[in-house]
Design an enzyme around this catalytic site. Structure first.
Site, PDB file in Angstrom:
ATOM      1  N   GLU A  66     -30.855  17.930  37.104  1.00 55.81           N
ATOM      2  CA  GLU A  66     -31.891  18.408  38.026  1.00 55.81           C
ATOM      3  C   GLU A  66     -32.083  17.414  39.172  1.00 55.81           C
ATOM      4  O   GLU A  66     -32.349  17.797  40.313  1.00 55.81           O
ATOM      5  CB  GLU A  66     -33.194  18.614  37.254  1.00 55.81           C
ATOM      6  CG  GLU A  66     -34.374  19.069  38.089  1.00 55.81           C
ATOM      7  CD  GLU A  66     -35.677  18.973  37.323  1.00 55.81           C
ATOM      8  OE1 GLU A  66     -36.683  18.566  37.922  1.00 55.81           O
ATOM      9  OE2 GLU A  66     -35.680  19.285  36.117  1.00 55.81           O
ATOM     10  N   GLU A 116     -39.125   7.862  35.220  1.00 57.83           N
ATOM     11  CA  GLU A 116     -39.866   9.061  34.827  1.00 57.83           C
ATOM     12  C   GLU A 116     -40.231   9.008  33.341  1.00 57.83           C
ATOM     13  O   GLU A 116     -41.323   9.421  32.941  1.00 57.83           O
ATOM     14  CB  GLU A 116     -39.025  10.302  35.125  1.00 57.83           C
ATOM     15  CG  GLU A 116     -39.799  11.598  35.106  1.00 57.83           C
ATOM     16  CD  GLU A 116     -38.980  12.775  35.598  1.00 57.83           C
ATOM     17  OE1 GLU A 116     -39.458  13.913  35.413  1.00 57.83           O
ATOM     18  OE2 GLU A 116     -37.888  12.577  36.162  1.00 57.83           O
TER      19      GLU A 116
END
Length: 458
Positions: free
Chosen positions: A81, A158
């Protein structure tokens, strides 16, 4: 740039589009304004014309998510992604951003356990750009070694952000506790270990092997013409579809018969947070099992709004927690109903006791007619209001096609909600909520023995 199209042409689209290669679902089986075609390479296109808007939301959905990863690939779908936006053979990462910014559009993606979506939201005059950009990113990215290393650091950051957010960390812990070693129990984002070990070759192999046109659904909603979008998608995905000339679309993910959920387990993640974050839940059935409207009513009445039992009992009447709510998930093989609450650590035992009492009461006696009526009204309103923008409609189209291979009209969905009875909800609650509870806690506790007895004795 794409031109605006007259929606009066919709009645002629099944003959005017050269892109409709095989299947165009009978229009009397589709909701009003929704059109479906199967394009070359097995790509499915589902569109909904929305009068009175000047935008189009368009997404390329792939029926591949984190549950399809091996241990070596854990986190690959989410890693991709990031990577696919870093550049293609025709565009640099900066060029992709500049083209979308120049038209005031949005370009993004998300990864889930059973699917991935790359999407754009643009003016209706910029549909051609959106289709071309998305197709280029999804099918012709470079995955350069330098970009892999660059984004590896971003993904690791993240993961650190997830670890710093107790509520996000709790969601992954609850899944792990409930589903165990089954792929549903693994975090979509992967682990620090799997991301550090992920090679460019592993990512490239996963991308090329799984992101194929028979697994793709293109969903679009807004001021559009189905035939025009079909032509654009066929041209943009043509090179990727060439390798699957005779392929049929991959059907919706079927239930395998596996029962991955584990009732009665307890998971703890020590964390020096100011609050204790708790999730209690029970296994549920997969999405192919009937009864979704009754489950939605039960969930809404339990913890879906300000008048719900949990909100009233935990917050309004006792002031034990600022935030408390319930939620449901349904995958192909399994599902879950869970309750979240965040509270002061010294109040955790009382919060758990109240939540258990509420669930036990509903399991034993069901809901009142007034509660069912309120929940149905809340669901109707939420469903209609949720379809007021093109992005929500596009999401509804894409998920329905991937999960069920069919589209349900808004009117039909409302009718199904209206048909739910208190007896149906009571029967479901007795079956679902009588199971042993699974719990997960993130908070200032070093060991399970430090947790209150109301949690240890589930």
């Amino acid at each position: 740039m794409a031109e605006r199209h007259d929606h009066a042409a919709a009645a002629r689209e099944h003959t005017s589009s050269r892109a409709v290669a095989r299947v165009c679902a009978p229009q009397d089986e589709l909701p009003d304004a929704v059109r479906r075609s199967e394009l070359p390479g097995g790509v499915r296109l589902v569109t909904e014309a929305v009068p009175g808007v000047r935008s189009v939301a368009l997404g390329i959905w792939i029926g591949i998510g984190s549950v399809d990863e091996t241990a070596e690939q854990a986190g690959a779908a989410h890693f991709l992604e990031h990577l696919l936006f870093k550049g293609t053979r025709r565009r640099t990462a900066a060029g992709i951003a500049e083209e979308m910014d120049a038209v005031g559009g949005e370009l993004n993606a998300f990864t889930a356990k059973e699917h991935t979506c790359y999407y754009a939201h643009v003016l209706d005059t910029d549909v051609a750009l959106a289709v071309d950009l998305l197709a280029d990113v999804v099918t012709d990215a470079e995955l350069a070694h330098t970009d892999v290393e660059l984004e590896r650091g971003v993904v690791l950051e993240e993961i650190s952000m997830r670890d710093d957010d107790p509520e996000d960390l709790l969601g992954d812990l609850f899944d792990q506790t409930l589903f165990g070693e089954h792929p549903l129990g693994s975090p979509v984002i992967g682990s620090e270990e799997s991301i550090r070990a992920m090679s460019r070759e592993t990512l490239h192999s996963f991308w090329r092997g799984e992101y194929t046109t028979p697994r793709m659904v293109v969903a679009a909603a807004g001021n559009l013409d189905h035939a025009h979008v079909a032509d654009l998608v066929t041209a943009a995905l043509g090179p990727a579809a060439d390798g699957h000339t005779d392929a049929r679309a991959v059907p919706p993910r079927a239930a395998t018969g596996a029962r991955p959920a584990r009732a009665g387990a307890l998971g703890l993640q020590p964390d020096e947070s100011e609050q204790a974050h708790m999730m209690l839940g029970v296994p549920g059935s997969g999405r192919h099992t009937p009864g979704r409207p009754a489950l939605a009513v039960l969930n809404t009445a339990l913890g879906g709004g300000l008048s719900s039992r949990l909100f009233q009992q935990v917050r309004e009447q006792r002031g034990l927690a600022y935030q408390v709510y319930s939620s449901t998930v349904r995958y192909a093989d399994a599902g879950a109903l869970s309750v979240y609450a965040g509270c002061a650590p010294e109040r955790l035992g009382e919060v758990v006791a109240v939540v258990r009492d509420v669930l036990g009461e509903v399991a034993a006696h069901g809901l009142t007619e007034a509660e069912v009526a309120r929940a149905k009204g809340a669901l109707r309103g939420g469903l209609v209001l949720g379809c007021e923008d093109t992005a929500s409609r596009m999401n509804r189209l894409g998920r329905a096609e991937l999960d069920h291979g069919r589209q349900r009209s808004l009117a039909d969905s409302l009718t199904r909600i209206d048909a739910v009875t208190p007896d149906q909800v009571g029967t479901l609650a007795a079956d679902l909520l009588a199971q042993p509870l699974t719990a997960a806690v993130v908070g200032p506790y070093d060991d399970v023995a430090d947790l209150p007895a109301s949690l240890r004795d589930l």
